[in-house]
Design a protein around this motif. Structure first.
Motif, PDB file in Angstrom:
ATOM      1  N   ARG A  93       0.736  -1.312  -0.011  1.00  0.00           N
ATOM      2  CA  ARG A  93      -0.163  -0.165  -0.013  1.00  0.00           C
ATOM      3  C   ARG A  93       0.874   1.445  -0.129  1.00  0.00           C
ATOM      4  O   ARG A  93       0.542   2.105  -0.676  1.00  0.00           O
ATOM      5  CB  ARG A  93      -1.015  -0.012   1.303  1.00  0.00           C
ATOM      6  N   ASP A  94       2.167   1.187   0.813  1.00  0.00           N
ATOM      7  CA  ASP A  94       2.669   2.459   1.141  1.00  0.00           C
ATOM      8  C   ASP A  94       3.952   2.536   0.168  1.00  0.00           C
ATOM      9  O   ASP A  94       4.557   3.486   0.228  1.00  0.00           O
ATOM     10  CB  ASP A  94       3.085   2.460   2.448  1.00  0.00           C
ATOM     11  N   GLY A  95       4.287   1.426  -0.503  1.00  0.00           N
ATOM     12  CA  GLY A  95       5.437   1.559  -1.370  1.00  0.00           C
ATOM     13  C   GLY A  95       6.635   1.225  -0.579  1.00  0.00           C
ATOM     14  O   GLY A  95       6.621   0.961   0.518  1.00  0.00           O
ATOM     15  N   ASP A  96       7.929   1.161  -1.094  1.00  0.00           N
ATOM     16  CA  ASP A  96       9.319   0.840  -0.767  1.00  0.00           C
ATOM     17  C   ASP A  96       9.705   2.239   0.050  1.00  0.00           C
ATOM     18  O   ASP A  96      10.138   3.201  -0.491  1.00  0.00           O
ATOM     19  CB  ASP A  96      10.202   0.645  -1.793  1.00  0.00           C
ATOM     20  N   ILE A  97       9.903   1.941   1.354  1.00  0.00           N
ATOM     21  CA  ILE A  97      10.471   3.220   2.428  1.00  0.00           C
ATOM     22  C   ILE A  97      11.663   2.194   2.842  1.00  0.00           C
ATOM     23  O   ILE A  97      11.540   1.450   3.786  1.00  0.00           O
ATOM     24  CB  ILE A  97       9.415   3.439   3.523  1.00  0.00           C
ATOM     25  N   ALA A  98      12.669   2.709   2.408  1.00  0.00           N
ATOM     26  CA  ALA A  98      14.099   2.117   2.544  1.00  0.00           C
ATOM     27  C   ALA A  98      14.293   1.826   4.247  1.00  0.00           C
ATOM     28  O   ALA A  98      14.648   0.723   4.335  1.00  0.00           O
ATOM     29  CB  ALA A  98      15.131   2.803   1.945  1.00  0.00           C
ATOM     30  N   ASP A  99      14.103   3.052   4.883  1.00  0.00           N
ATOM     31  CA  ASP A  99      14.616   3.051   6.395  1.00  0.00           C
ATOM     32  C   ASP A  99      13.483   1.920   7.141  1.00  0.00           C
ATOM     33  O   ASP A  99      14.130   1.348   8.066  1.00  0.00           O
ATOM     34  CB  ASP A  99      14.107   4.129   7.031  1.00  0.00           C
ATOM     35  N   LEU A 100      12.356   1.799   6.684  1.00  0.00           N
ATOM     36  CA  LEU A 100      11.609   0.411   7.221  1.00  0.00           C
ATOM     37  C   LEU A 100      11.973  -0.938   6.899  1.00  0.00           C
ATOM     38  O   LEU A 100      11.875  -1.940   7.524  1.00  0.00           O
ATOM     39  CB  LEU A 100       9.989   0.804   6.754  1.00  0.00           C
ATOM     40  N   LEU A 101      12.412  -1.086   5.456  1.00  0.00           N
ATOM     41  CA  LEU A 101      12.522  -2.219   4.842  1.00  0.00           C
ATOM     42  C   LEU A 101      13.923  -2.974   5.372  1.00  0.00           C
ATOM     43  O   LEU A 101      13.883  -4.248   5.411  1.00  0.00           O
ATOM     44  CB  LEU A 101      12.499  -2.169   3.357  1.00  0.00           C
ATOM     45  N   THR A 102      14.817  -1.949   5.788  1.00  0.00           N
ATOM     46  CA  THR A 102      15.992  -2.242   6.096  1.00  0.00           C
ATOM     47  C   THR A 102      16.074  -2.463   7.800  1.00  0.00           C
ATOM     48  O   THR A 102      16.778  -3.228   8.175  1.00  0.00           O
ATOM     49  CB  THR A 102      17.270  -1.296   5.816  1.00  0.00           C
ATOM     50  N   GLY A 103      15.157  -1.932   8.193  1.00  0.00           N
ATOM     51  CA  GLY A 103      14.827  -2.085   9.521  1.00  0.00           C
ATOM     52  C   GLY A 103      15.716  -1.013  10.844  1.00  0.00           C
ATOM     53  O   GLY A 103      15.814  -1.070  11.769  1.00  0.00           O
ATOM     54  N   SER A 104      16.107  -0.117   9.620  1.00  0.00           N
ATOM     55  CA  SER A 104      16.929   1.058  10.411  1.00  0.00           C
ATOM     56  C   SER A 104      16.066   1.783  11.210  1.00  0.00           C
ATOM     57  O   SER A 104      16.566   2.482  12.199  1.00  0.00           O
ATOM     58  CB  SER A 104      17.827   1.866   9.491  1.00  0.00           C
TER      59      SER A 104
END
Length: 226
Positions: A93-104
């Motif tokens: 729904r929200d697309g690719d958010i790098a900080d969330l996908l990497t867990g940072s």
């Protein structure tokens, strides 16, 4: 994010106002057509345009919405009020958010960035909304459920705990905002404790109580998987 949204909305509206009626205009990589007006003196009052897909866009309304979203965030930033943060990040729904996908960053930390100064407490995000209503019980009930919370401000947590108690729920503290990954989508504490049959679609599941012990166990399971 809200500041950029407001900036972009104002840029579109300004471009519309400067465009000639019946002509195309391009702003921020988007192309629109300004409607024709029956009288030239009314052209500057046109507030809608047609986009490339033929959809009617009310650019004044877009600007108003962007302004009030920005104003709300600015109010929260400068007053430091408490917010119950109920968001979940869904990649589809929200697309690719790098900080969330990497867990940072956790979703809670990312939200806090947009309301610096506000005292946020993440809650309500781990239970299906219909179960939130049906599983509420008076204090002291043997089948009372608990909801996890996460946040950095102890006073705000106490306030949210009192709110949950009034709404029919006990509280389990999942820790600071950095620990809110334990109550994000996909974790053992997310929705599953309140389902009678995880195989059923949530709307068809009648829901089941999950007390504080069960919720704490789910949070510990998330910790052991990290």
């Amino acid at each position: 994010m809200v500041t950029k949204r407001l900036h972009d909305a104002r840029a579109r509206l300004e471009a519309l106002q400067q465009a000639e009626p019946g002509r195309e205009f391009t702003v921020l990589g988007e192309t629109f057509i300004k409607p024709k007006s029956s009288a030239a003196r009314f052209a500057r009052f046109i507030r809608v345009a047609w986009d490339q897909q033929g959809r009617r866009r009310n650019l004044t309304q877009d600007e108003h919405r962007a302004f009030w979203a920005w104003a709300a965030v600015e109010f929260l930033r400068h007053t430091g009020v408490r917010i119950e943060e109920t968001n979940n990040y869904y990649q589809f729904r929200d697309g690719d958010i790098a900080d969330l996908l990497t867990g940072s960053l956790t979703a809670g930390e990312l939200f806090q960035r947009y309301v610096p100064g506000a005292r946020t407490v993440k809650t309500f995000n781990t239970i299906y909304f219909e179960h939130l209503i049906s599983l509420a019980r008076p204090a002291g009930s043997r089948d009372r459920s608990a909801l996890p919370i996460a946040g950095d401000d102890d006073a705000a947590k106490e306030s949210v705990t009192a709110l949950l108690d009034r709404l029919g729920y006990d509280t389990v503290d999942a820790g600071a905002t950095t620990e809110s990954w334990r109550i994000q989508e996909g974790s053992p504490a997310y929705v599953l404790p309140y389902l009678s049959d995880p195989r059923l679609p949530w709307p068809r599941d009648p829901g089941k109580p999950a007390d504080a012990k069960e919720v704490r166990t789910a949070l510990e399971q998330a910790r052991s998987r990290s």
